[in-house]
Scaffold this active site. Structure first.
Site, PDB file in Angstrom:
ATOM      1  N   CYS A 204     204.645  32.836  23.072  1.00 29.36           N
ATOM      2  CA  CYS A 204     203.503  32.014  23.616  1.00 29.36           C
ATOM      3  C   CYS A 204     204.141  31.621  24.973  1.00 29.36           C
ATOM      4  CB  CYS A 204     203.147  30.748  22.905  1.00 29.36           C
ATOM      5  SG  CYS A 204     201.911  29.558  23.768  1.00 29.36           S
TER       6      CYS A 204
ATOM      7  N   CYS B 116     203.301  28.177  26.385  1.00 27.62           N
ATOM      8  CA  CYS B 116     204.219  27.138  25.904  1.00 27.62           C
ATOM      9  C   CYS B 116     205.713  26.999  26.470  1.00 27.62           C
ATOM     10  CB  CYS B 116     204.309  27.317  24.421  1.00 27.62           C
ATOM     11  SG  CYS B 116     202.884  27.785  23.496  1.00 27.62           S
ATOM     12  N   ASP B 117     206.076  28.328  26.491  1.00 28.45           N
ATOM     13  CA  ASP B 117     207.497  28.527  26.999  1.00 28.45           C
ATOM     14  C   ASP B 117     207.944  28.729  28.377  1.00 28.45           C
ATOM     15  OD1 ASP B 117     208.006  27.881  24.324  1.00 28.45           O
ATOM     16  OD2 ASP B 117     208.466  29.934  23.625  1.00 28.45           O
TER      17      ASP B 117
END
Ligand code: NDP
Length: 364
Positions: free
Chosen positions: A176, A179-180
């Site tokens: 993801c 997200c990161d």
């Protein structure tokens, strides 16, 4: 509302725990079938910095443990077993869990044992939650019965199971980038594997932070929508390498290199990160034959799912998180192929619990 409770929640990610917390506070005495591994996709992540309320970030497993503890503190009963089957019998929903259902079970002795245990328990006209534990038997699953069920079994990011993947997952290998991506600020090279809309989105997010992003596409075309492709192609620091496949992740504690094959030639690239964007698989296999309608990829159709509109399926509008079976609701990544965030899953779980509560009030 029965004191024994009326609701089974299947799953143990943010959707399941938030549903459990809300349902418990509505005095529904939910039982959570949390699965044998538990915690869902967040167990594979390291630091989460986009979940509100944690200004310094929180580790994925810690967030999950906190949600579970919060549910436990509210009296939610948790069974760490996998659901294997959902059936509707008159006004009751029956969730089997634990041992897999034997292939022949539809008319088998196992089924008869389960039915007769139900009858012994005298539950045929008393729709309360009950647990019949057959865990001593090697082949017969245990069952739970209730009036309502929330399915929040999530989805798994597809990966290629490449050498080095298990060791480096969450340590440079991820699923993801949305997200990161900020963790890669100032890094030299991050790779994205895939050529769909997700790959475009992940690459676009990474491009804001890293010097160079390379998208590895196995064919000579990308499946992503033209508009997203064009947006990515316009970025100076993104390259698309067609006919390219990742083969191995190298590094001891952190990803250092990726072995790839590009146009038939092997190369080893020094890379700071690599993200899979090759689709997700919803954990809905166990619902086969249950009557819960799924889309072509296995996502559960509800009034809120993005595919529901396209499917033409008539779903009860009073309860947007309802599935095609009355009393069965669904939430989180097993419904949602689009947003797939911890916070959206948690919100979904809350909605499903409120819908289930309302449904139980109207149908109790
Ligand atoms: P998709 O299934 O659309 O795309 C998967 C991609 O991964 C394809 O390019 C596929 O390649 C590639 N792939 C699959 N298996 C492998 C493999 N073994 N090795 C290498 N590559 C592989 O998944 P997405 O997650 O991208 O999208 C899912 C859904 O969500 C779609 O409906 C999409 O439109 C939607 N979505 C929409 C967004 C938006 O509108 N902004 C953003 C994100 C998702 P191949 O083409 O060769 O099969």
């Amino acid at each position: 509302m029965s004191e024994a409770g009326d609701l089974i929640i299947v799953g143990s990610g943010p959707a399941a725990w938030s549903a459990a917390i809300y349902a418990s506070r509505a005095a529904l005495s939910p039982i959570v079938l949390a699965g044998e591994q538990g915690g869902g996709q967040l167990m594979l992540t390291t630091k989460i910095e986009n979940y509100p309320g944690f200004p310094d970030g929180i580790l994925g497993p810690d967030l999950m443990a906190g949600m579970r503890r919060q549910a436990e503190r509210q009296g939610v009963k948790i069974i760490d077993k996998n659901a294997v089957k959902l059936e509707k019998s008159d006004d009751l929903l029956i969730v089997s869990y634990g041992n897999p259902i034997p292939e022949h079970s539809e008319n088998s002795d196992d089924q008869n044992v389960r039915k007769s245990e139900n009858q012994k328990a005298g539950n045929s006209d008393t729709p309360i939650l009950r647990q019949s534990d057959f865990s001593g038997s090697p082949s017969v699953p245990s069952i739970l019965e209730s009036k309502a069920v929330i399915i929040a079994t999530g989805a798994t990011a597809n990966t290629l199971k490449l050498p080095g993947e298990d060791r480096l997952m969450g340590r440079g290998v991820g699923t993801c980038a949305v997200c990161d991506a900020p963790f890669y600020k100032g890094k030299n090279l991050v790779l994205v594997i895939g050529g769909g809309d997700s790959a475009m989105e992940e690459a676009g997010e990474l491009a804001k932070f890293v010097n160079k992003v390379v998208i590895l596409v196995r064919k000579d075309v990308m499946r992503a929508s033209a508009i997203l492709q064009n947006r990515i192609k316009a970025l100076q620091n993104v390259e698309i390498w067609y006919k390219t496949e990742a083969k191995e992740f190298l590094g001891d504690k952190l990803l250092e290199k990726v072995r790839i094959v590009r146009n038939g030639q092997e190369e080893v690239l020094a890379a700071d990160g690599v993200f899979y964007a090759i689709g997700h698989t919803p954990a809905t296999e166990w619902l086969k034959g249950s009557g819960v309608n799924l889309d072509a990829k296995g996502y559960i159709l509800t009034g809120l799912g993005i595919e529901a509109g396209k499917s033409g399926l008539q779903l009860p509008s009073l309860y947007p998180t309802s599935t095609s079976i009355s009393g069965v609701f669904a939430a989180g990544d097993c419904v949602d192929s689009r947003y797939r965030q911890a916070i959206t899953a948690a919100g979904y779980g809350c909605m499903a619990a409120l819908d289930a509560q309302k449904w139980l009030e109207n149908n109790g």
